[in-house]
Write an enzyme that holds these catalytic residues in place. Structure first.
Site, PDB file in Angstrom:
ATOM      1  N   LYS A  62       2.087   8.033  -3.718  1.00  0.00           N
ATOM      2  CA  LYS A  62       1.991   9.240  -3.141  1.00  0.00           C
ATOM      3  C   LYS A  62       3.003  10.208  -3.553  1.00  0.00           C
ATOM      4  O   LYS A  62       2.686  11.363  -3.109  1.00  0.00           O
ATOM      5  CB  LYS A  62       2.241   8.974  -1.524  1.00  0.00           C
ATOM      6  CG  LYS A  62       0.835   8.323  -0.731  1.00  0.00           C
ATOM      7  CD  LYS A  62       1.177   8.257   0.965  1.00  0.00           C
ATOM      8  CE  LYS A  62      -0.176   7.537   1.277  1.00  0.00           C
ATOM      9  NZ  LYS A  62      -0.180   7.680   3.001  1.00  0.00           N
ATOM     10  N   ASP A 117      -1.101  -2.638   6.501  1.00  0.00           N
ATOM     11  CA  ASP A 117      -1.127  -1.308   6.665  1.00  0.00           C
ATOM     12  C   ASP A 117      -2.261  -0.814   7.352  1.00  0.00           C
ATOM     13  O   ASP A 117      -1.731   0.436   8.148  1.00  0.00           O
ATOM     14  CB  ASP A 117      -1.658  -1.106   5.150  1.00  0.00           C
ATOM     15  CG  ASP A 117      -1.740   0.642   4.852  1.00  0.00           C
ATOM     16  OD1 ASP A 117      -0.829   1.217   5.036  1.00  0.00           O
ATOM     17  OD2 ASP A 117      -2.596   1.084   4.148  1.00  0.00           O
ATOM     18  N   HIS A 144       4.340  -0.162  -1.496  1.00  0.00           N
ATOM     19  CA  HIS A 144       2.745   0.136  -1.870  1.00  0.00           C
ATOM     20  C   HIS A 144       2.285   1.492  -1.818  1.00  0.00           C
ATOM     21  O   HIS A 144       1.318   1.801  -2.361  1.00  0.00           O
ATOM     22  CB  HIS A 144       1.920  -0.603  -0.713  1.00  0.00           C
ATOM     23  CG  HIS A 144       1.944  -0.061   0.565  1.00  0.00           C
ATOM     24  ND1 HIS A 144       3.353   0.019   1.502  1.00  0.00           N
ATOM     25  CD2 HIS A 144       0.775   0.741   1.299  1.00  0.00           C
ATOM     26  CE1 HIS A 144       2.825   0.723   2.559  1.00  0.00           C
ATOM     27  NE2 HIS A 144       1.406   1.107   2.637  1.00  0.00           N
ATOM     28  N   ASP A 145       2.931   2.364  -0.978  1.00  0.00           N
ATOM     29  CA  ASP A 145       2.494   3.693  -1.288  1.00  0.00           C
ATOM     30  C   ASP A 145       3.177   4.757  -1.904  1.00  0.00           C
ATOM     31  O   ASP A 145       3.251   5.845  -2.126  1.00  0.00           O
ATOM     32  CB  ASP A 145       2.579   4.570   0.255  1.00  0.00           C
ATOM     33  CG  ASP A 145       1.333   4.168   1.135  1.00  0.00           C
ATOM     34  OD1 ASP A 145       0.393   4.093   0.355  1.00  0.00           O
ATOM     35  OD2 ASP A 145       1.427   4.205   2.235  1.00  0.00           O
ATOM     36  N   HIS A 204      -4.363  -2.201  -2.515  1.00  0.00           N
ATOM     37  CA  HIS A 204      -4.262  -2.286  -1.080  1.00  0.00           C
ATOM     38  C   HIS A 204      -5.136  -1.555  -0.232  1.00  0.00           C
ATOM     39  O   HIS A 204      -5.090  -1.686   1.230  1.00  0.00           O
ATOM     40  CB  HIS A 204      -2.770  -1.975  -0.640  1.00  0.00           C
ATOM     41  CG  HIS A 204      -2.200  -0.426  -0.758  1.00  0.00           C
ATOM     42  ND1 HIS A 204      -1.876   0.123  -1.880  1.00  0.00           N
ATOM     43  CD2 HIS A 204      -2.357   0.491   0.326  1.00  0.00           C
ATOM     44  CE1 HIS A 204      -1.563   1.352  -1.661  1.00  0.00           C
ATOM     45  NE2 HIS A 204      -1.919   1.575  -0.247  1.00  0.00           N
ATOM     46  N   HIS A 205      -6.042  -0.689  -0.833  1.00  0.00           N
ATOM     47  CA  HIS A 205      -7.147   0.056  -0.037  1.00  0.00           C
ATOM     48  C   HIS A 205      -8.591  -0.411  -0.480  1.00  0.00           C
ATOM     49  O   HIS A 205      -9.385   0.076   0.047  1.00  0.00           O
ATOM     50  CB  HIS A 205      -7.168   1.581  -0.468  1.00  0.00           C
ATOM     51  CG  HIS A 205      -5.946   2.391   0.446  1.00  0.00           C
ATOM     52  ND1 HIS A 205      -6.199   2.183   1.810  1.00  0.00           N
ATOM     53  CD2 HIS A 205      -4.788   2.887  -0.060  1.00  0.00           C
ATOM     54  CE1 HIS A 205      -5.083   3.007   2.525  1.00  0.00           C
ATOM     55  NE2 HIS A 205      -4.353   3.374   1.172  1.00  0.00           N
ATOM     56  N   HIS A 256      -3.762   7.684  -5.122  1.00  0.00           N
ATOM     57  CA  HIS A 256      -2.473   7.438  -5.141  1.00  0.00           C
ATOM     58  C   HIS A 256      -2.246   5.829  -5.398  1.00  0.00           C
ATOM     59  O   HIS A 256      -1.397   5.340  -5.721  1.00  0.00           O
ATOM     60  CB  HIS A 256      -1.703   7.625  -3.756  1.00  0.00           C
ATOM     61  CG  HIS A 256      -2.116   6.617  -2.547  1.00  0.00           C
ATOM     62  ND1 HIS A 256      -3.261   6.929  -1.696  1.00  0.00           N
ATOM     63  CD2 HIS A 256      -1.481   5.618  -2.197  1.00  0.00           C
ATOM     64  CE1 HIS A 256      -3.192   5.955  -0.906  1.00  0.00           C
ATOM     65  NE2 HIS A 256      -2.301   5.016  -1.032  1.00  0.00           N
TER      66      HIS A 256
END
Length: 378
Positions: free
Chosen positions: A240, A318, A236-237, A289-290, A265
């Site tokens: 970054k 998260d 998911h990240d 996801h944010h 990101h």
């Protein structure tokens, strides 16, 4: 829900119901013409329609039930017995061939073997009975001989086909499991490489994946979806990787420009993963996801059910890991503060059902030591 089994069950049950309906209309027409009796039609309905409707009822309760094949086989066998009682070779093979095709489709050679033995026993009993009552003699035995020969041919051929299909299926499954294992190892390597870049969130992706799995299981999602959520959560990240180290590992507060760079990101992650078709939903999981349930998140400000479900699950996991981890800019929140943040976020920051599921897991201590090998950032 297992979509593959659901589709097979749906097609087989619908096909069976159509067969019963067509035969009922055909026999009703013969009753109206005086060629058959009402009693015969009632026996037909009892022997064929009742098993079909019972199986259809089981299908409606759980469309992807794996054992539905056995009920269908038993129901078809009732059709077969009815055809045997009617004494029509044509009817026997109208009923037995669909059943054998079903068994090959499910690659069940043992069931074919057992039903084959049962069929021969029924045929032998029928032949002996006809000889005993004098309706079968050497002069009119041709139909019985053909019936035995065709049964041997049908069951023997179907058994061989099912064995071959079963072996091919097992080999394919083993091959795909090997590929999945290699893919999992590759994904975990990527996650480890990403976290080596971000010193302050080491172990974060693994923990988010572990929490996401527990949430998905508690929600009752199918095993296939749970595995997929774990994979997407690990990545998911991934976006970054495009953030400069000076921003990613900055010990102090980020400037507005740096914060806006950090907020990119999810989009970067989506761009990286958008062509990875072997992981369903990976690009939307990384991109959204944010997002917040109330529409105040980023990058697109989606709200409610417009946010992909997989992203809503990962968002809760998260946030939980972020609150329970020590970061360079703040200490870990207390258990009371974490619970308060989660409860306040129900329906605002988080999907209500998913957030309540996480709260339930926390209260039942099911998330403690989810994986001791994933230390929190210190």
């Amino acid at each position: 829900m297992n979509s593959r089994i659901y589709k097979i069950n749906r097609n087989l049950v619908v096909g069976w119901m159509i067969i019963v309906l067509v035969l009922f209309v055909a026999y009703l027409g013969e009753v109206l013409k005086g060629e058959r009796t009402v009693t015969y039609l009632c026996i037909f309905m009892a022997m064929t329609a009742i098993p079909a409707f019972f199986t259809f009822f089981l299908y409606l309760k759980k469309p992807d039930r794996n054992d539905l094949r056995y009920y269908i086989v038993v129901g078809y066998f009732f059709l077969y017995i009815f055809a045997m009682m009617s004494g029509s070779t044509t009817l026997v093979f109208c009923y037995i061939l669909p059943m054998l095709s079903l068994l090959v489709l499910y690659h069940q050679p043992n069931i074919i073997l057992f039903t084959g033995i049962a069929s021969f026993i029924i045929n032998i009993i029928s032949i002996v009975n006809r000889i005993f009552i004098g309706s079968l003699t050497m002069s009119n035995s041709k139909e019985a001989e053909i019936q035995i020969a065709l049964l041997l041919l049908c069951f023997g051929g179907s058994y061989a086909a099912a064995k071959l299909y079963d072996e091919i299926t097992r080999q394919n499954r083993a091959y795909f499991e090997m590929l999945n294992e290699k893919n999992t190892q590759t994904i975990e390597t990527i996650a480890h490489a990403l976290e080596a870049k971000d010193a302050y969130t080491r172990g974060h992706s693994q923990r988010v994946a572990a929490y996401s799995v527990q949430i998905a299981k508690e929600l009752g999602l199918p095993e296939e979806d749970v595995k997929n959520i774990r994979t997407v959560a690990l990545l998911h990240d991934i976006g970054k990787i495009g953030i400069p180290d000076s921003v990613l590992n900055k010990p102090g507060k980020l400037t507005d420009e740096e914060y806006n760079m950090m907020k990119l990101h999810p989009v970067t992650g989506c761009e990286i993963m958008k062509d990875i078709n072997s992981i369903p939903g990976v690009h939307v999981g990384t991109k959204y996801h944010h997002e917040r349930y109330d529409g105040k998140g980023y990058p697109e400000g989606l709200s409610g059910d417009n946010i992909p479900y997989i992203a809503r699950v990962i968002a809760v996991a998260d946030a939980y890991d972020a609150m329970t981890s020590t970061r360079v800019y703040r200490k870990r929140l207390s258990d009371e503060e974490v619970m308060s943040e989660l409860e306040n976020g129900v329906g605002t920051q988080f999907d209500p059902n998913i957030a309540k599921t996480l709260i339930k897991l926390i209260k039942s201590d099911k998330l403690k030591n989810v994986d001791p090998c994933m230390p929190k950032s210190a």
